[in-house]
Design a protein around this motif. Structure first.
Motif, PDB file in Angstrom:
ATOM      1  N   GLU A  40       0.828  -1.204   0.000  1.00 42.39           N
ATOM      2  CA  GLU A  40       0.000   0.000   0.000  1.00 42.39           C
ATOM      3  C   GLU A  40       0.866   1.260   0.000  1.00 42.39           C
ATOM      4  OE1 GLU A  40      -3.446   2.173   2.763  1.00 42.39           O
ATOM      5  OE2 GLU A  40      -2.583   0.244   3.362  1.00 42.39           O
ATOM      6  N   ALA A  41       1.971   1.223   0.753  1.00 43.04           N
ATOM      7  CA  ALA A  41       2.818   2.403   0.877  1.00 43.04           C
ATOM      8  C   ALA A  41       3.642   2.674  -0.368  1.00 43.04           C
ATOM      9  CB  ALA A  41       3.742   2.247   2.084  1.00 43.04           C
ATOM     10  N   THR A  42       3.925   1.639  -1.182  1.00 40.26           N
ATOM     11  CA  THR A  42       4.797   1.803  -2.350  1.00 40.26           C
ATOM     12  C   THR A  42       4.075   1.686  -3.676  1.00 40.26           C
ATOM     13  OG1 THR A  42       5.324  -0.568  -2.404  1.00 40.26           O
ATOM     14  CG2 THR A  42       6.760   0.860  -1.069  1.00 40.26           C
ATOM     15  N   GLY A  43       2.902   1.063  -3.678  1.00 41.54           N
ATOM     16  CA  GLY A  43       2.199   0.815  -4.928  1.00 41.54           C
ATOM     17  C   GLY A  43       2.764  -0.339  -5.722  1.00 41.54           C
ATOM     18  N   LEU A  44       3.629  -1.151  -5.107  1.00 44.34           N
ATOM     19  CA  LEU A  44       4.240  -2.298  -5.785  1.00 44.34           C
ATOM     20  C   LEU A  44       3.791  -3.606  -5.129  1.00 44.34           C
ATOM     21  CD1 LEU A  44       7.919  -1.057  -6.246  1.00 44.34           C
ATOM     22  CD2 LEU A  44       6.294  -1.533  -8.082  1.00 44.34           C
ATOM     23  N   PRO A  45       3.704  -4.684  -5.906  1.00 44.82           N
ATOM     24  CA  PRO A  45       3.461  -5.993  -5.298  1.00 44.82           C
ATOM     25  C   PRO A  45       4.590  -6.329  -4.329  1.00 44.82           C
ATOM     26  CG  PRO A  45       3.257  -6.096  -7.683  1.00 44.82           C
ATOM     27  CD  PRO A  45       3.849  -4.766  -7.371  1.00 44.82           C
ATOM     28  N   CYS A  46       4.245  -6.992  -3.254  1.00 46.60           N
ATOM     29  CA  CYS A  46       5.231  -7.288  -2.215  1.00 46.60           C
ATOM     30  C   CYS A  46       5.040  -8.711  -1.714  1.00 46.60           C
ATOM     31  CB  CYS A  46       5.082  -6.288  -1.062  1.00 46.60           C
ATOM     32  SG  CYS A  46       6.182  -6.553   0.339  1.00 46.60           S
TER      33      CYS A  46
END
Length: 313
Positions: free
Chosen positions: A101-107
């Motif tokens: 959520e904080a980066t906008g990237l899959p984690c």
């Protein structure tokens, strides 16, 4: 599998969180490390990581995912951390969701020893084996188990804690009330303390700093008989655990990483001897005992690799 995209790998430590941009087998750019003690609240630490990711993407806009390796128990399907062994306050934290959520990237979030094992299995010393055990030796002992090209996670996704398996039913009491836990015999601190005691028994006083694995490797390489005996004793203890794993899992190879593995032949010559003398027939035929390829970079590379595979899936 060829990895042609970039991902960020993050290696959580108690005093330093290391981050790097990974392409294939290479860390193509290191990001500034973060001291978790400067961010005692999980939300603050996640924000600090996200800020680093944002800066990294300004120069690398082709980063596709983030992988985190943490020293603790992880519910891997959701990326929730049950607890971190060396960072207080991290209990039941949904790191995967929060960081995504904080980066906008899959984690993805993975146990750090599994991350090391994934790097060595997919890209390193173990990449030609379908049945593999990876051990990382440091302050503690971490493990990853691969069977038939699948990492074994167990019923609740926490399998592979080889450092907590016992080599003595009435031995030293471990952190989880488990007697004889392997890491309570061959962790860096235990190795140094046992080595110091061996010198003292021989009438030689040494500071603990002179009995670290690196110092003992240097002494053994110069023919110091006490150091050689200490390494042999260390190899016997480790061999006991490895032999147990071999009898249960019948792997093709054992890959050993972490700082102690840098001792090279000082460790691996007696280790191979003591493992093989405890096995028979098909349990030892063609068994390889190998040093890891990636060293301290394994966690970052393994996390990035896992992150890329997760988005492909």
């Amino acid at each position: 599998m060829e990895y042609t995209d970039k991902a960020i790998g993050i290696d959580f430590g108690g005093t330093s969180i290391k981050m790097g941009i990974v392409l294939g087998k290479q860390i193509v750019a290191e990001l500034p490390s973060i001291n978790p003690k400067h961010h005692p609240e999980p939300k603050d630490l996640i924000r600090a990581i996200a800020d680093q990711v944002k800066v990294a993407r300004e120069d690398h806009d082709d980063i596709r995912a983030i992988g985190c390796g943490v020293p603790g128990f992880v519910h891997t399907p959701t990326g929730t951390i049950h607890n971190l062994t060396n960072v207080p306050g991290w209990t039941d934290i949904p790191l995967q969701a929060l960081l995504s959520e904080a980066t906008g990237l899959p984690c993805v979030v993975e146990n750090d020893a599994n991350a090391m094992g994934i790097a060595e299995w997919k890209l390193g010393a173990g990449q030609h084996f379908k049945h593999l055990i990876c051990l990382t030796l440091g302050t503690g002992v971490g493990g990853a188990v691969i069977v038939n090209n699948q990492i074994i996670r167990g019923a609740h996704y926490v399998a592979g804690e080889l450092g907590q398996t016992s080599i003595h039913y009435a031995g030293r009491l471990g952190a989880y009330n488990n007697a004889g836990a392997l890491e309570d015999y061959i962790g860096n601190n235990e190795f140094a303390a046992d080595s110091q005691a061996a010198y003292k028994e021989a009438g030689i006083e040494k500071d603990i700093e002179d009995c670290t694995p690196a110092a003992m490797d240097a002494l053994a390489s110069h023919g110091d008989e006490i150091a050689i005996a200490c390494w042999d004793d260390f190899a016997k203890k480790l061999a006991c655990a490895i032999a147990n794993c071999c009898w249960i899992l019948n792997p093709e190879a054992i890959v050993i990483g972490g700082g102690i593995s840098k001792a090279g032949d000082t460790l691996f010559v007696p280790l191979r001897k003591h493992v093989l003398e405890q096995l028979s027939g098909p349990f030892k035929d063609h068994l390889k005992i190998l040093p890891a390829k990636f060293g301290n970079e394994a966690g970052i590379i393994g996390c990035a690799t896992l992150a890329l595979e997760s988005i492909e899936d």
